[in-house]
Design an enzyme around this catalytic site. Sequence first.
Site, PDB file in Angstrom:
ATOM      1  N   GLN A 194      41.343  34.655  37.882  1.00 56.34           N
ATOM      2  CA  GLN A 194      40.010  33.896  38.606  1.00 56.34           C
ATOM      3  C   GLN A 194      40.350  33.964  40.170  1.00 56.34           C
ATOM      4  OE1 GLN A 194      37.281  33.574  37.249  1.00 56.34           O
ATOM      5  NE2 GLN A 194      37.824  33.876  35.193  1.00 56.34           N
ATOM      6  N   LYS A 200      37.316  41.825  36.292  1.00 57.42           N
ATOM      7  CA  LYS A 200      36.718  40.661  36.739  1.00 57.42           C
ATOM      8  C   LYS A 200      36.620  40.916  38.443  1.00 57.42           C
ATOM      9  CE  LYS A 200      38.595  37.437  33.591  1.00 57.42           C
ATOM     10  NZ  LYS A 200      37.692  36.805  32.889  1.00 57.42           N
TER      11      LYS A 200
END
Length: 412
Positions: A207, A230
């Site tokens: 993240q 991502k």
Amino acid sequence: MSQLTQFDVLALRREFPILQQEVNGHRLAFLDSAASSQKPRHVIDCLEDYYRRYNANVHRGVYKLSEEATFAFERARGKVARFIGAASPREVVFTRNTTEALNLVAQSWGGANLKPGDRILLTLMEHHSNIVPWQMLAQRSGAVLDYIGLDGAGRLALEQLDQKLDERTKLVAVAHQSNVLGTINPVAQIAARAHAVGAVVVVDGAQSVPHMPVDVKNLGCDFLAFSGHKMCGPTGIGVLWGRRSLLEAMPPFLGGGSMIKVVELEQSSYADIPARFEAGTPAIGEAIALGEAIDFLDSIGMEAIFQHELELTSYALERLGAVEGLQLYGPDSATERGGSLSFTLEHVHPHDVASILDGVGVAVRAGHHCTQPLHRHLNVPATTRASFYIYNLPEEIDRLAAGLDKARKLFM
Ligand code: PMP
């Protein structure tokens, strides 16, 4: 809110074909990039170009297509290395995703280095992929797991570091940014303290790498894991960065083709890094397209991306703070967190919240987000999560807030 000036988000959105559609009669507001980001045309075209024009296995053929594929594959490794400030592309191992990268460290480094009584230190906010591989390692090796807890605002209780770190601690594994709380952890500080007792530091960058400038030299960690999907790249490709001296001393992860020097009937000798850890045919087109995604992110600038998300997060904190009955988890200051906001809404189940939002074209996620220990700590079975990326707009946050008001009224 001030207009976003870092880059032209409206122009950038046009690069994402998927964002041009309507869902349930509304323009799609995609607020689930923490699960997987959308892909720009460049990346989709790059993948297609590989399969249409030069698809061939790498590192073997002497013919033109294979040479071209090998060159592009290895160039992508170089782009990844530059992107995270690695000393050499040899420190970049292609994996399927963050999960596989963390399992690689647990099996290979952990299997070779841990013994009964050694300690592995994790945190309560970890994703299952940064918990389960260490549990499996602990079961195999006799090592013991321990966890750093959280304060009331969803930050790491750092005072526990000094209590829990000692010479028995062989490994510390921590998320750079929580996928639920959004908390950005002070990884450099944790790494320095862990190194002082001789522990190896593994950072889950799933993240953080997509959302902020990340340089392994500044983090001071020993391993960094992240996923291509991502960060505007395809699924099926991820990265393990490891400090060269550690990788060179590690045994292989999977056995098979491409990871050997000489195979005899009873035994084999293994290739140098990174090939030693890349058994079998890799995700060639996907790695090349990850390189394209990195070029795309670089063309915007990671600092500008971070600032854009900071502005969106500040605005979302303000808007969601005004929704009656909404409980937000994680720091309430945008400077301590990234753009992943999890919350519950009084009287409405998180899955119902997500369904109602879907009805107005706002895509969010509900559930435990692969963090059951964290949700147990928060004392909720599930949350709804909205997460932002480069292509999100303040008006999508307005639509989120309006949808939440609608959900609250429906269930009042
Ligand atoms: N760690 C964190 C913090 C994540 O958010 C995720 C993805 N949800 C993962 C690890 C696992 O990533 P992947 O499923 O791509 O292996």
